[in-house]
Design an enzyme around this catalytic site. Structure first.
Site, short mmCIF file in Angstrom:
data_model
loop_
_atom_site.label_atom_id
_atom_site.label_comp_id
_atom_site.label_asym_id
_atom_site.label_seq_id
_atom_site.Cartn_x
_atom_site.Cartn_y
_atom_site.Cartn_z
CD GLU A 65 59.64 -18.19 39.95
OE1 GLU A 65 59.45 -17.49 40.70
OE2 GLU A 65 59.63 -18.25 38.05
NE ARG A 92 57.69 -20.64 45.84
CZ ARG A 92 58.31 -21.49 47.16
NH1 ARG A 92 56.91 -21.73 48.26
NH2 ARG A 92 59.28 -21.35 47.41
CB CYS A 93 54.84 -17.37 39.36
SG CYS A 93 54.17 -16.92 37.53
CD GLN A 131 57.65 -10.33 47.32
OE1 GLN A 131 55.67 -10.61 47.72
NE2 GLN A 131 57.74 -10.67 46.57
#
Lengths: 176, 792
Positions: B738, B368-369, B221
């Site tokens: 998120e 996701r944070c 990512q």
């Protein structure tokens, strides 16, 4: 049909390791290949036949990223041996539409934003295709049940369900 | 005439995604789809035990398997000073174990062979002799002074503690509690979970001896961070390293860390002089790569009788596994945990936090944070729910009393964040109306007569999205800004590259929309590329919902630079001074004479064929954007559930999501992000967790044991929007990726708790599996997800 030996590409089998010759109709085309008996169908499709639209996700028949149609039925190709497919028909995402003309399910997925990362998408679309061939006018629940063998981590499924219903509408219109 | 922005696919258009064109045809290119000539395959042998000293490794049988090219152990790595690598949190992590294994699934040896099947065969022939040590599987055990020392490799490490951290004003908070009419407390476990993107991690390392260039295709990512890390760890010159992140099959934070497999494949390619592919299977992904959560949260609110919150105190204990290997901004050990209660007016707050090593895979990644805001918001909304109940106040009313009001912005939170915009009450009210809040009590009563328990749960939250600014946020010292580079060709078509990396978020579609908005070039005329460090400008990658807040801002800024140059060209073409030029979408014209103008495409052509004297030709530029603040989206998630008391099974009857993420670039994609996030929230609330047995065996190493929701279980979601533009972002956008995962879980849990309210049960820890809910109903007692405390 030309006899294509994909032996080299499928697996570098050392001397003395037995292979089996199998003939599989893939996306309407007869393919004859020599494979190690333990080779998984998913790996034959991906490495041997170079159809990388079929993805391997979980290796345990749970996620459905490797779903292909086997004589029209959705199966998880990660847990079927290539030799078991001998004499059968296999359809992958590459057989769904053509480069210029999409299958209505493919169109539906784009139209309804039914995909994000795209990894589960080929398997989802094939599972949907099997459903719509049996049941051209499914309810939302029937779509959800038919796709319950395919996991998606991105979309939350709502748009996938809409995509399948969109395609069902379009396919019925085309029939009419 | 100005263009119709929606027609050219500009801001606000629900433009259908460009990337879909390849994905729906099966033509995406993920790491495992890439085949290089002469490519070899790598398999990693992993530890079957959680904690053991390695007595010996015998690789001789593996070497004898025909087709094997190389067998690597910790010694192979150590000979090149690569047995250990630095993590993104100033810790170290074993690449291949040399001394001990510290978690089940840790990398012990690797085999490189002509074929993946052969590599697997050979790996199974490696014999490792382990001397097993007691395993520590939770932070309570880790604290026991008699516990074995997990990180005996580190000098000066005398216990299993990773860090202690503290923030806030302790004495002001103590005073608030002294003044309180009511003190409400809660204790929670946010269980260990795995982001589990559908695609696992993998890499293909290709070292070319002739040129000295190393190319690595990998599931990252943040490819530029990897390039910097590889340059430092492998001591290769940075210009000779090219990291390519191709299509990613999801990330969710799992693909931020740098994993041993990547490093081993790089050395394997250098040693074999062949490209080496490593693609882990799902079990390897689940047992060895970055977990999320695994935090024990406790805290209390000091309350006045009328419902006003006076102070908040919070203590967290987090399980980081064997290596502190997730990325956190240097200043904030527990990430942005202290964003807790940012949407409420809380005068005083104090947070203490400790992290512990355990014999589990490295955990604590931001699943996701934004650096642990998920745990923060879960604690906040469970605490709020409990406090309202303790006060005997209505859940919505208690929030209304304490939510930051519209006229209070900019608002400095007790922990020092500056929230800058929002319409919190409006979002809440919209959600309450949509779910039929006013008639819920009656509905609940009627359901009771049918033998069913109805519950309604609210979760309202804001969270800090879009790290940096670079003053406060960095990863291993690299400041968190981002970048974009735009080249407009002579026919007015363009290519845009950014330092972000899409994993399903649709950057190829939305970045072009921002350019269309700024320049009037139709989105279809702009191609977007990301993920190749040889061509993309430097950026920190995509995670923590930072793409739109940071890289998206850079896209707008670079387009404005292009427009500024095009304006000069327009003045030249129209033979007027620049001051007399006006802009409307896609076109410059002479002030007072709108008919007389040139399009952006005319300017592009002139940039290559007719520039004014003294001007550089060409129409391209780049922008580095360092945001002045984080962005603060707001969400109100409201859930209505029905419990069957005979089974403990609960169904979601209705779920309403009101999101304010500022200006929406592409509404369709924003909604997709919200629905996906809500599904992960539902997953965590209902089924998705990973546990370990007393010996440190991972229970949840495959999708039969680690449950993810399917289309069948996942409820439908109703989405609503409120738009409060971000005051500092160039296009007014805020992060969104998120929010739903962060704020969602508490809505589900609060709904179930509301249904159980009459029993006196205050808390059931996630996941709320039917057996836990049933137990709570039967016993009238809380159900804890915490493991029994046992010394190691």
């Amino acid at each position: 049909m030309t006899m294509t030996s994909l032996y080299e590409e499928v697996t570098q089998v050392p001397d003395g390791v037995p292979t089996r010759r199998v003939t599989i109709t893939v996306n309407g085309q007869k393919r004859t290949v020599d494979v190690e008996p333990r080779l998984l169908l998913a790996h034959l499709i991906r490495q041997g036949l170079k159809l990388t639209g079929t993805h391997t996700g979980c290796d345990t028949t749970n996620c459905g990223a490797c779903t292909v149609l086997f004589d029209g039925r959705p199966i998880k190709s990660c847990t079927m041996l290539a030799v078991q497919a001998d004499g059968h028909k296999v359809e992958t995402v590459e057989g769904m539409g053509t480069a210029s003309e999409l299958h209505p399910i493919q169109e539906g997925f784009k139209e309804e934003h039914g995909l994000q990362c795209g990894f589960c998408t080929p398997g989802m679309m094939l599972a949907a295709k099997a459903l719509l061939e049996k049941n051209p006018n499914p309810t939302e629940d029937e779509v959800r049940w038919a796709l319950s063998g395919n996991l998606c981590r991105c979309t939350g499924y709502q748009n996938i369900v809409k995509a399948v219903l969109w395609a069902a509408d379009k396919m019925r219109d085309q029939q009419a | 005439m100005a263009l119709d922005e929606l027609k050219i696919g500009g801001m606000g258009a629900s433009r259908r995604r460009v990337e879909d064109n390849r994905f729906i045809r099966g033509k995406g290119q993920y790491v495992d789809d890439i085949v290089l000539p002469g490519m070899l395959h790598m398999e990693i042998l992993r530890s079957p035990v959680a904690h053991a000293r390695i007595k010996s490794i015998d690789t001789s049988a593996a070497w004898e398997v025909p087709g094997v090219r190389l067998v690597m152990t910790g010694d192979t790595m150590a000979a090149r000073n690569l047995a250990w690598m630095p993590t993104l949190s100033y810790d170290t992590q074993a690449v291949l174990a040399t001394d001990k294994v510290r978690f089940q699934g840790q990398e012990v040896a690797a085999v490189i062979a002509d074929d993946p099947y052969i590599a697997k065969d050979a790996a199974s022939k490696i014999i490792v002799e382990y001397e097993q040590l007691p395993a520590i599987v939770n932070p309570m055990q880790a604290q026991d002074p008699n516990s074995p020392l997990i990180r005996d490799d580190k000098e000066n490490q005398t216990n299993n503690k990773v860090f202690d951290w503290e923030i806030g004003d302790k004495s002001a908070t103590d005073r608030a509690f002294a003044d309180a009419d009511v003190v409400s407390k809660i204790q929670l476990h946010y269980p260990r979970s795995h982001p589990s993107p559908m695609e696992t991690c993998g890499s293909i390392a290709d070292f070319d001896r002739a040129t000295g260039k190393l190319t690595v295709y990998m599931t990252s990512q943040a490819p530029h961070i990897v390039r910097a890390a590889v340059a430092m760890v492998a001591e290769l010159p940075e210009h000779m390293i090219r990291i390519v992140s191709p299509d990613l099959g999801g990330g969710f934070g799992n693909k931020v860390p740098i994993y041993p497999g990547y490093v081993i494949s790089i050395l394997a390619s250098i040693l074999t002089e062949h490209p080496v592919k490593w693609v882990e299977d799902k079990s390897s992904n689940l047992i060895s790569t970055g977990f999320g959560r695994d935090v024990y949260l406790q805290g209390e609110l000091a309350l006045r009788k009328d419902g006003k919150i006076l102070g908040m105190r919070m203590h967290t204990v987090s399980d980081h596994g064997a290596f502190f290997a997730d990325a956190q901004p240097t200043k904030f050990k527990i990430g942005l945990m202290h964003s807790t209660f940012a949407c409420y007016d809380v005068p005083a707050a104090h947070l203490t936090s400790e992290g512990w090593y355990t014999n589990k895979a490295p955990g604590g990644v931001a699943y996701r944070c934004s650096f642990r805001v998920t745990e923060a918001m879960f604690f906040q909304e469970r605490m709020i729910h409990a406090a309202a109940d303790d006060l005997g106040m209505d859940q919505a009313e208690f929030r209304r009393v304490n939510l930051v009001k519209d006229d209070m912005f900019p608002y400095r939170t007790a922990f020092g964040f500056l929230t800058d915009s929002g319409q919190y009450q409006k979002c809440l009210d919209l959600g309450l109306e949509a779910i039929g809040y006013s008639t819920f009590a009656q509905e609940q009563e009627e359901a009771r007569k049918r033998g069913k328990l109805l519950g309604l749960g609210i979760s309202t939250m804001t969270e800090p999205l879009g790290a940096g600014n670079s003053r406060e946020y960095d990863i291993i010292g690299i400041k968190m800004f981002d970048s974009a580079e735009l080249r407009v060709h002579m026919t007015g078509k363009a290519i845009l590259r950014t330092g972000a990396k899409t994993q399903g978020q649709g950057h190829e579609t939305t970045w072009a929309q921002i350019v269309a908005h700024e320049l009037g070039i139709p989105a279809d005329d702009i191609v977007v590329e990301e993920g190749d460090t040889d061509t993309a400008p430097f950026g920190m990658g995509t995670y923590a919902s930072r793409s739109t807040p940071v890289a998206g801002a850079a896209v707008a800024m670079v387009a404005r630079k292009i427009r500024a140059k095009a304006r000069k060209i327009a003045a030249h073409l129209l033979e007027v001074s620049e001051e007399d030029i006006e802009w409307e979408l896609g076109r410059f014209y002479v002030r007072g004479n709108q008919e007389r103008g040139v399009t952006i495409q005319d300017c592009a052509l002139a940039a290559y064929s007719n520039v004014p004297d003294g001007m550089e030709p060409g129409l391209e530029n780049n922008a580095y954007y360092d945001p002045p603040n984080l962005t603060w989206p707001f969400a109100a998630y409201i859930c209505k559930v029905e419990i069957d008391p005979e089974t403990g099974v609960w169904d979601v009857l209705q779920f309403v999501a009101v999101d304010d993420c500022g200006v929406r670039i592409n509404p369709l994609i924003v909604e997709g992000q919200i629905m996906g996030g809500l599904t992960e929230a539902y997953a965590m609330a209902s089924m998705q967790y990973i546990t370990f047995d007393e010996e440190g065996n991972c229970i949840g190493s495959n999708y039969m044991d680690y449950l993810l929701p399917t289309a069948w279980e996942t409820p439908g979601f109703e989405l609503y929007e409120v738009v409060t533009p971000c005051p500092h972002h160039p296009i007014g956008a805020k992060g969104i990726g998120e929010c739903a995962t962060v704020g969602g879980p508490a809505a589900f849990v609060n709904a179930v708790m509301n249904a159980l309210k009459h029993t006196g049960v205050r808390n059931v820890d996630m996941p709320l599996m039917p057996n836990r809910v049933y137990e709570a109903l039967q016993t009238g007692k809380d159900v804890s997800g915490m493991p029994p405390v046992k010394a190691g």
